[in-house]
Design a protein around this motif. Structure first.
Motif, PDB file in Angstrom:
ATOM      1  N   GLU A  89       1.065   3.956  -2.964  1.00 17.97           N
ATOM      2  CA  GLU A  89       0.807   5.382  -2.737  1.00 17.97           C
ATOM      3  C   GLU A  89       1.985   6.210  -3.233  1.00 17.97           C
ATOM      4  O   GLU A  89       1.813   7.246  -3.871  1.00 17.97           O
ATOM      5  CB  GLU A  89       0.571   5.652  -1.242  1.00 17.97           C
ATOM      6  CG  GLU A  89      -0.856   5.388  -0.820  1.00 17.97           C
ATOM      7  CD  GLU A  89      -1.021   5.311   0.697  1.00 17.97           C
ATOM      8  OE1 GLU A  89      -0.017   5.503   1.421  1.00 17.97           O
ATOM      9  OE2 GLU A  89      -2.139   5.050   1.135  1.00 17.97           O
ATOM     10  N   GLN A 129      -7.200   8.677  -4.243  1.00 23.55           N
ATOM     11  CA  GLN A 129      -6.778   9.003  -2.883  1.00 23.55           C
ATOM     12  C   GLN A 129      -6.500   7.767  -2.053  1.00 23.55           C
ATOM     13  O   GLN A 129      -5.558   7.707  -1.293  1.00 23.55           O
ATOM     14  CB  GLN A 129      -7.848   9.848  -2.181  1.00 23.55           C
ATOM     15  CG  GLN A 129      -7.871  11.281  -2.658  1.00 23.55           C
ATOM     16  CD  GLN A 129      -9.154  11.584  -3.385  1.00 23.55           C
ATOM     17  OE1 GLN A 129     -10.066  10.765  -3.408  1.00 23.55           O
ATOM     18  NE2 GLN A 129      -9.233  12.748  -3.986  1.00 23.55           N
ATOM     19  N   ASN A 130      -7.363   6.757  -2.203  1.00 20.54           N
ATOM     20  CA  ASN A 130      -7.319   5.635  -1.289  1.00 20.54           C
ATOM     21  C   ASN A 130      -6.943   4.359  -2.045  1.00 20.54           C
ATOM     22  O   ASN A 130      -7.737   3.857  -2.829  1.00 20.54           O
ATOM     23  CB  ASN A 130      -8.698   5.495  -0.627  1.00 20.54           C
ATOM     24  CG  ASN A 130      -8.727   4.366   0.360  1.00 20.54           C
ATOM     25  OD1 ASN A 130      -7.717   3.707   0.601  1.00 20.54           O
ATOM     26  ND2 ASN A 130      -9.891   4.134   0.931  1.00 20.54           N
ATOM     27  N   VAL A 131      -5.734   3.842  -1.806  1.00 21.32           N
ATOM     28  CA  VAL A 131      -5.291   2.664  -2.560  1.00 21.32           C
ATOM     29  C   VAL A 131      -5.995   1.387  -2.104  1.00 21.32           C
ATOM     30  O   VAL A 131      -5.823   0.336  -2.708  1.00 21.32           O
ATOM     31  CB  VAL A 131      -3.761   2.467  -2.484  1.00 21.32           C
ATOM     32  CG1 VAL A 131      -3.031   3.560  -3.228  1.00 21.32           C
ATOM     33  CG2 VAL A 131      -3.278   2.359  -1.057  1.00 21.32           C
ATOM     34  N   LYS A 181       0.835  -1.206   0.000  1.00 19.12           N
ATOM     35  CA  LYS A 181       0.000   0.000   0.000  1.00 19.12           C
ATOM     36  C   LYS A 181       0.869   1.255   0.000  1.00 19.12           C
ATOM     37  O   LYS A 181       0.632   2.187  -0.766  1.00 19.12           O
ATOM     38  CB  LYS A 181      -0.911   0.004   1.233  1.00 19.12           C
ATOM     39  CG  LYS A 181      -2.215  -0.710   0.964  1.00 19.12           C
ATOM     40  CD  LYS A 181      -3.112  -0.735   2.172  1.00 19.12           C
ATOM     41  CE  LYS A 181      -4.262  -1.693   1.921  1.00 19.12           C
ATOM     42  NZ  LYS A 181      -4.985  -2.018   3.126  1.00 19.12           N
ATOM     43  N   GLU A 182       1.882   1.239   0.870  1.00 16.57           N
ATOM     44  CA  GLU A 182       2.742   2.423   0.960  1.00 16.57           C
ATOM     45  C   GLU A 182       3.448   2.682  -0.361  1.00 16.57           C
ATOM     46  O   GLU A 182       3.508   3.819  -0.841  1.00 16.57           O
ATOM     47  CB  GLU A 182       3.775   2.233   2.077  1.00 16.57           C
ATOM     48  CG  GLU A 182       3.192   2.418   3.463  1.00 16.57           C
ATOM     49  CD  GLU A 182       4.160   1.961   4.555  1.00 16.57           C
ATOM     50  OE1 GLU A 182       3.768   2.009   5.715  1.00 16.57           O
ATOM     51  OE2 GLU A 182       5.299   1.557   4.216  1.00 16.57           O
ATOM     52  N   LYS A 216       1.950   8.928  -6.209  1.00 15.51           N
ATOM     53  CA  LYS A 216       2.338  10.297  -5.890  1.00 15.51           C
ATOM     54  C   LYS A 216       3.450  10.774  -6.827  1.00 15.51           C
ATOM     55  O   LYS A 216       3.401  11.881  -7.359  1.00 15.51           O
ATOM     56  CB  LYS A 216       2.813  10.349  -4.437  1.00 15.51           C
ATOM     57  CG  LYS A 216       2.536  11.678  -3.767  1.00 15.51           C
ATOM     58  CD  LYS A 216       2.825  11.567  -2.280  1.00 15.51           C
ATOM     59  CE  LYS A 216       3.391  12.865  -1.767  1.00 15.51           C
ATOM     60  NZ  LYS A 216       3.991  12.698  -0.437  1.00 15.51           N
TER      61      LYS A 216
END
Lengths: 327, 276
Positions: B143, B155-157, B139-140, B147
């Motif tokens: 993101e 916005q929300n993975v 997830k990180e 980005k």
């Protein structure tokens, strides 16, 4: 996103958590049946329900992973019966020790699952047709192998009927078979949600072409699913022997459809890619609770069957409605 | 208008070629899909491939992405000769492809889709013995990649891909490819199924990726899109490259003319036919 009506929000919630609907049905059913007859929530009756659910619940684990790949297995009952007869007959007629007989039964279940998997992946047969064929084949093999005769539990090694033994836990009487079933749920619940294999199972069921282009070997995933399901059905055969204290070629007549019923009521989509094993456990419990509760409330057994039929249709209708809610 | 165009010098290869194909041939029965086809992709450019239906665009792209194996011809990636027998070979070599039909799994969330087929497992026995996924890390990193690409619409993975719009799904597919494609990104008709605003988002993404130094091959039917992002345009016709033009020196109608054979890229052949 635009403003949503409460109905739309509910639809999306169900879409996100497919087991939520069945869980609510289960809770409501338990409340209603308790109001109809307070004996329903007695520890002895609840224990009985878990025992009644153990076999279908076990089969539903294997059925779930297959349905998640957009497949279906009509031969689950036949694989279970064949495995149970191999366990019982090799122990009783051939005098094999219990652990070896059990292992042999598991191998037969695995081989049967593998055969289904090969028919689906190598011959490209639709799972419905492949397992319709193997349903007849495994049923016939079970009858031929057993000469149509049952093997009684008292003649078997203790290990094979151990799954029917009970233990007390907080006033409840559980069988070891129930515990094994729950263990199957824990193992496959973990594998589906926490491992790459699980992601691949969902991806293949969702869109197998997309999965292939993402670098997933679709056939290998399918083969592993049918193989694992075969082992699950054989483990359920062990639970079955303990539950009915025998191995009988006629034991699995309703098991095929019952396992599909549990999976479908549990919110897993027949189109693949959506659902959880936990939903199937709830689905199996719903069927068990309806049958038991209606019978305690004094309704004829035919009404139980009727109720299960209505539940299945409702469950699939809700699934269709949820799928329409895809944003 | 009928000045002789030299396909090779029209928009000449000036920079460093990262991905090159020479003499690709692909025959299906009696149909010659690729007939001695070349391609040159320079480092850090957007090369658009245009061509009429049946010109061999798809076959060319499939050869480059490893989806099919050409009968003849060679490919060179970053100076080394490469042979792709399956899509995974191309991926491992650093060539990522975003397919027209969007190879994403709708029911899985964005992070799972980004890492589909190359999941990260946990360290230690949880990962090696129990094969447990490191969902947090995936997830990180998802993101992070989103980005880096400047994709702000996601916005929300943890969101399921099926809840996304077409443009957002395309962004996931592109981000996925960009995150793993170390050398070349191939985008097959990325705007074909999208609306005006969503197309604009995807085209911006393509430009952003170029700004970050990615080399991109983009296949499209949409001439305004092609002329918006292309550094050079590879015109495919009758199974081969007939011209490579620059959007600065050619108009859309000229490009279409070359593509359809109304005016000539491969000038002598075309004029010869016209005079008979």
């Amino acid at each position: 996103m635009d403003r949503q009506t409460p109905v739309q929000r509910f639809q999306q919630l169900l879409h996100r958590y497919p087991a939520l609907g069945p869980a609510m049905v289960l809770v409501v059913a338990i409340i209603v049946f308790t109001l109809l007859n307070t004996r329903f929530v007695s520890p002895s009756n609840l224990s009985l329900i878990t025992q009644q659910v153990a076999v279908v619940g076990g089969l539903a684990v294997g059925q779930t992973i297959i349905i998640l790949t957009a497949g279906i297995d009509l031969s689950v009952g036949a694989i279970m019966v064949l495995s149970s007869l191999v366990m019982a007959k090799t122990a009783v007629s051939s005098g094999l020790p219990g652990p070896l007989a059990l292992l042999l039964g598991l191998v037969v279940g695995a081989a049967a699952g593998l055969l289904n998997g090969l028919l689906v992946t190598k011959l490209n047969l639709p799972p419905f047709i492949a397992t319709l064929g193997t349903l007849s084949i495994f049923t016939a093999l079970a009858l031929l192998y057993s000469s149509g005769q049952s093997v009684r539990g008292q003649n078997m090694p203790g290990l094979l009927t151990w799954t029917g033994n009970t233990f007390s836990f907080g006033g409840f009487q559980f069988t070891w078979g129930v515990l094994i079933m729950l263990l199957l749920y824990v193992v496959f619940g973990f594998a589906l949600s926490r491992t790459a294999w699980g992601r691949h199972v969902y991806a293949v069921g969702d869109d197998s072409e997309a999965a292939r282009l993402a670098g997933i070997s679709v056939n290998r995933v399918l083969l592993s699913v049918y193989l694992a399901a075969g082992v699950v059905f054989a483990i359920t055969a062990w639970i079955l022997i303990g539950r009915i204290d025998s191995a009988s070629p006629n034991a699995g007549a309703d098991a095929n459809l019952d396992s599909i019923t549990a999976v479908v009521i549990g919110g897993t989509s027949l189109f693949g890619g959506r659902g959880t094993v936990w939903g199937s456990l709830i689905g199996a419990l719903i069927v068990g609770v309806f049958r038991n509760g209606l019978s305690l409330a004094g309704y004829d057994v035919l009404y139980q069957t009727l109720a299960v039929g209505v539940l299945v249709i409702l469950a699939v209708a809700v699934d269709q409605w949820i799928r329409k809610g895809r944003a | 208008m009928m000045t002789a165009l030299n396909p090779e010098t029209d928009a000449p290869v000036t920079g460093d070629v990262i991905f090159q194909a020479r003499g690709l041939v692909k025959v299906y029965g009696r149909v010659v899909a690729l007939d001695d086809c070349d391609l040159d992709l320079q480092r850090g450019e957007v090369l658009c491939v245009i061509g009429d239906n049946g010109a061999g665009k798809s076959s060319l792209i499939k050869c480059l992405s490893g989806a099919i194996v050409p009968d003849e011809g060679t490919m060179t990636l970053d100076g080394e000769t490469v042979t792709f027998r399956r899509p995974q070979d191309a991926q491992e070599a650093g060539v990522e492809t975003v397919y027209q039909n969007l190879a994403v799994s709708p029911a899985l969330d964005i992070a799972s889709n980004m890492y589909l087929g190359r999941e990260i497992r946990r360290r230690g026995p949880l990962g090696s013995l129990f094969r447990m996924l490191d969902t947090k890390k995936m997830k990180e990193q998802s993101e992070g990649s989103l980005k880096n690409l400047g994709i702000s619409t996601l916005q929300n993975v943890s969101q399921a891909v099926e809840t996304l719009s077409g443009g957002q799904r395309q962004a996931v597919a592109v981000a996925r490819a960009a995150a793993f494609g170390s050398k070349v990104l191939i985008l097959d008709e990325p705007t074909a199924a999208l609306g005006v605003r969503e197309s604009a988002q995807v085209l911006k993404l393509v430009k952003d990726l170029r700004a970050q130094g990615m080399s991109i091959i983009l296949i499209s039917h949409n001439m305004p899109h092609v002329f918006e992002v292309a550094d050079r345009i590879h015109v495919q016709r009758l199974g081969r490259r007939v011209a490579t033009i620059s959007p600065k020196t050619h108009s859309m109608s000229e490009a279409v003319a070359i593509m359809t054979g109304a005016s000539a890229g491969d000038v002598s052949e075309m004029l010869g036919e016209g005079e008979k």
